[in-house]
Design a protein around this motif. Sequence first.
Motif, mmCIF file in Angstrom:
data_model
loop_
_atom_site.group_PDB
_atom_site.id
_atom_site.type_symbol
_atom_site.label_atom_id
_atom_site.label_comp_id
_atom_site.label_asym_id
_atom_site.label_seq_id
_atom_site.Cartn_x
_atom_site.Cartn_y
_atom_site.Cartn_z
ATOM 1 N N CYS A 104 0.874 -1.184 0.000
ATOM 2 C CA CYS A 104 0.000 0.000 0.000
ATOM 3 C C CYS A 104 0.903 1.224 0.000
ATOM 4 C CB CYS A 104 -0.905 -0.028 1.238
ATOM 5 S SG CYS A 104 -1.901 1.454 1.396
ATOM 6 N N ARG A 128 3.350 -1.718 -7.498
ATOM 7 C CA ARG A 128 2.600 -0.607 -6.942
ATOM 8 C C ARG A 128 3.245 -0.189 -5.630
ATOM 9 N NH1 ARG A 128 -2.596 0.092 -4.214
ATOM 10 N NH2 ARG A 128 -1.186 1.247 -2.858
ATOM 11 N N LYS A 133 0.469 9.469 0.231
ATOM 12 C CA LYS A 133 -0.708 8.691 0.631
ATOM 13 C C LYS A 133 -1.886 9.588 1.003
ATOM 14 C CE LYS A 133 -1.091 5.001 0.779
ATOM 15 N NZ LYS A 133 -1.502 4.149 -0.378
ATOM 16 N N PRO A 134 -3.060 9.300 0.439
ATOM 17 C CA PRO A 134 -4.253 10.094 0.770
ATOM 18 C C PRO A 134 -4.922 9.528 2.019
ATOM 19 C CG PRO A 134 -4.777 8.478 -0.922
ATOM 20 C CD PRO A 134 -3.363 8.222 -0.512
ATOM 21 N N GLU A 166 0.736 6.803 -6.780
ATOM 22 C CA GLU A 166 -0.347 7.801 -6.774
ATOM 23 C C GLU A 166 0.170 9.231 -6.896
ATOM 24 O OE1 GLU A 166 -3.513 7.211 -3.966
ATOM 25 O OE2 GLU A 166 -4.347 9.209 -4.332
ATOM 26 N N GLN A 184 -1.272 6.953 -10.792
ATOM 27 C CA GLN A 184 -2.540 6.538 -10.187
ATOM 28 C C GLN A 184 -3.250 7.775 -9.663
ATOM 29 O OE1 GLN A 184 -2.326 3.210 -7.444
ATOM 30 N NE2 GLN A 184 -3.770 4.128 -6.019
ATOM 31 N N ALA A 187 -9.116 7.342 -5.480
ATOM 32 C CA ALA A 187 -10.568 7.471 -5.363
ATOM 33 C C ALA A 187 -10.969 8.862 -4.862
ATOM 34 C CB ALA A 187 -11.094 6.396 -4.419
ATOM 35 N N ARG A 188 -10.161 9.396 -3.943
ATOM 36 C CA ARG A 188 -10.531 10.691 -3.346
ATOM 37 C C ARG A 188 -10.302 11.858 -4.295
ATOM 38 N NH1 ARG A 188 -8.945 6.891 -0.549
ATOM 39 N NH2 ARG A 188 -9.928 6.288 1.396
ATOM 40 N N LYS A 209 -8.949 5.704 -10.528
ATOM 41 C CA LYS A 209 -9.790 4.929 -9.622
ATOM 42 C C LYS A 209 -11.198 5.507 -9.613
ATOM 43 C CE LYS A 209 -6.589 2.644 -6.735
ATOM 44 N NZ LYS A 209 -6.688 1.829 -5.518
ATOM 45 N N ARG A 239 -12.479 0.035 -7.377
ATOM 46 C CA ARG A 239 -11.845 -0.260 -6.088
ATOM 47 C C ARG A 239 -12.874 -0.296 -4.943
ATOM 48 N NH1 ARG A 239 -13.103 3.155 -2.463
ATOM 49 N NH2 ARG A 239 -11.062 3.495 -1.534
ATOM 50 N N GLN A 274 -8.403 -2.570 -1.807
ATOM 51 C CA GLN A 274 -9.270 -1.518 -1.245
ATOM 52 C C GLN A 274 -10.724 -1.987 -1.352
ATOM 53 O OE1 GLN A 274 -6.800 0.773 -0.526
ATOM 54 N NE2 GLN A 274 -5.522 -0.254 -2.043
ATOM 55 N N GLU A 300 -2.489 -5.405 -3.183
ATOM 56 C CA GLU A 300 -1.547 -4.949 -2.152
ATOM 57 C C GLU A 300 -0.843 -6.139 -1.507
ATOM 58 O OE1 GLU A 300 -3.335 -0.601 -0.923
ATOM 59 O OE2 GLU A 300 -3.605 -2.248 0.493
ATOM 60 N N ASP A 311 -3.119 0.063 5.812
ATOM 61 C CA ASP A 311 -3.930 -0.994 5.184
ATOM 62 C C ASP A 311 -3.439 -2.430 5.434
ATOM 63 O OD1 ASP A 311 -5.585 0.976 4.272
ATOM 64 O OD2 ASP A 311 -5.007 0.832 2.165
HETATM 65 C C1 PEP Z 1 -4.348 2.776 -2.586
HETATM 66 O O1 PEP Z 1 -4.312 2.219 -3.701
HETATM 67 O O2 PEP Z 1 -3.582 2.492 -1.651
HETATM 68 C C2 PEP Z 1 -5.399 3.793 -2.349
HETATM 69 C C3 PEP Z 1 -5.237 4.750 -1.451
HETATM 70 O O3 PEP Z 1 -6.459 3.636 -3.136
HETATM 71 P P1 PEP Z 1 -7.894 4.381 -3.212
HETATM 72 O O4 PEP Z 1 -7.640 5.706 -3.817
HETATM 73 O O5 PEP Z 1 -8.673 3.447 -4.091
HETATM 74 O O6 PEP Z 1 -8.445 4.456 -1.810
#
Ligand code: PEP
Length: 338
Positions: A104, A128, A133-134, A166, A184, A187-188, A209, A239, A274, A300, A311
């Motif tokens: 992750c 990956r 990180k979001p 990402e 990448q 999702a957010r 995503k 996802r 995810q 992951e 995660d």
């Molecule tokens: C991820 O791939 O670790 C991730 C943060 O994905 P997502 O944007 O789908 O939550």
Amino acid sequence: MIIVLKPQTRRTDETAVLKEIRRLGYKPHVMRGVSRTVIGAIGDEASQPSLESLRAWPQVESVTPVQKRFKLVSREAHPANSTIRVGKDVVIGGPEVVVMAGPCSVEGEKQLMTTAEAVAKAGAKVLRGGAFKPRTSPYEFQGLGEKGLKLLAKARKATGLAVITELLSEDHVELVAEYADILQIGARNAQNFQLLIAAAKTGLPIMLKRGLSMKIEEWLLAGEYVLANGNRNVLFCERGIRTFETYTRNTLDLSAVPIVKKESHLPVVIDPSQGGGRADLVSAMCKGAVAMGADALLVEVHPNPKEAWSDGAQQLSLEGFARLMEEIRPLVQAVGRQ
Ligand code: PEP
Ligand code: MN
């Protein structure tokens, strides 16, 4: 546009609608039924004012577009499957089901190198790892940033794997593009249109995503932003979406695979990690994804999921990943893929 008038609309009110359609630059065609009148309005909606304003008219029941709102991502625009070349020799969207795997988050050199070597040996083609990180909370691990990107580049050099990571912010476009083979978009950020445009301009493949509560049409339209800005290398990644279910972190919408493949020529990726939030579901979800026509999987993997910085519950161990690759092989062959 198809405009349906309410039952028993008076002729003068119908005439007023026809006049408005002509005023906006469209040609109306009237079909009178027993109780209802339907008007087809012909014209190019992209270069004229919209007929949507007719929704506010009391005699109008509905206004429905005939054309799809997405164009370049649609199968109509490109009937054959699109293939996306990643790095030197990976192709997504062709006969091969491409597996992208790794942690992750990039946590450090040993963690990343060990994982990269193990996933490459098991048959993954893309590594990956999140460097930015979001995280939902600002107090959770935010990623190693550029240091993480450098480690990804090092792992690519050592293993030959391509790298997906990402892109979290417009401020990092140049930096992340320097290291990544695929950007990448998480999702957010799936409807962060300025970020999508900036990412598109790098020319790199973009894995988009699906947002947490995003309709498929909105997701396709987000992809349209990338194509409309000159980059046709888009991968759509399902996802999991937010639902009322609590057994899983998200609800993986496998129906998105055949729907997106029907609506679009672009490849579809499934992220079972995810998607379910549980390592014990990953294998079944991957098998389902392959059976439904997914072009790639994003999994992951961590050398020690129990100690992962993010995660942990959904990451496979190195052995677990090797087992997964064996388990999906017969499925991949059964659907006529490699
Ligand atoms: C991820 O791939 O670790 C991730 C943060 O994905 P997502 O944007 O789908 O939550
Ligand atoms: Mn994750």
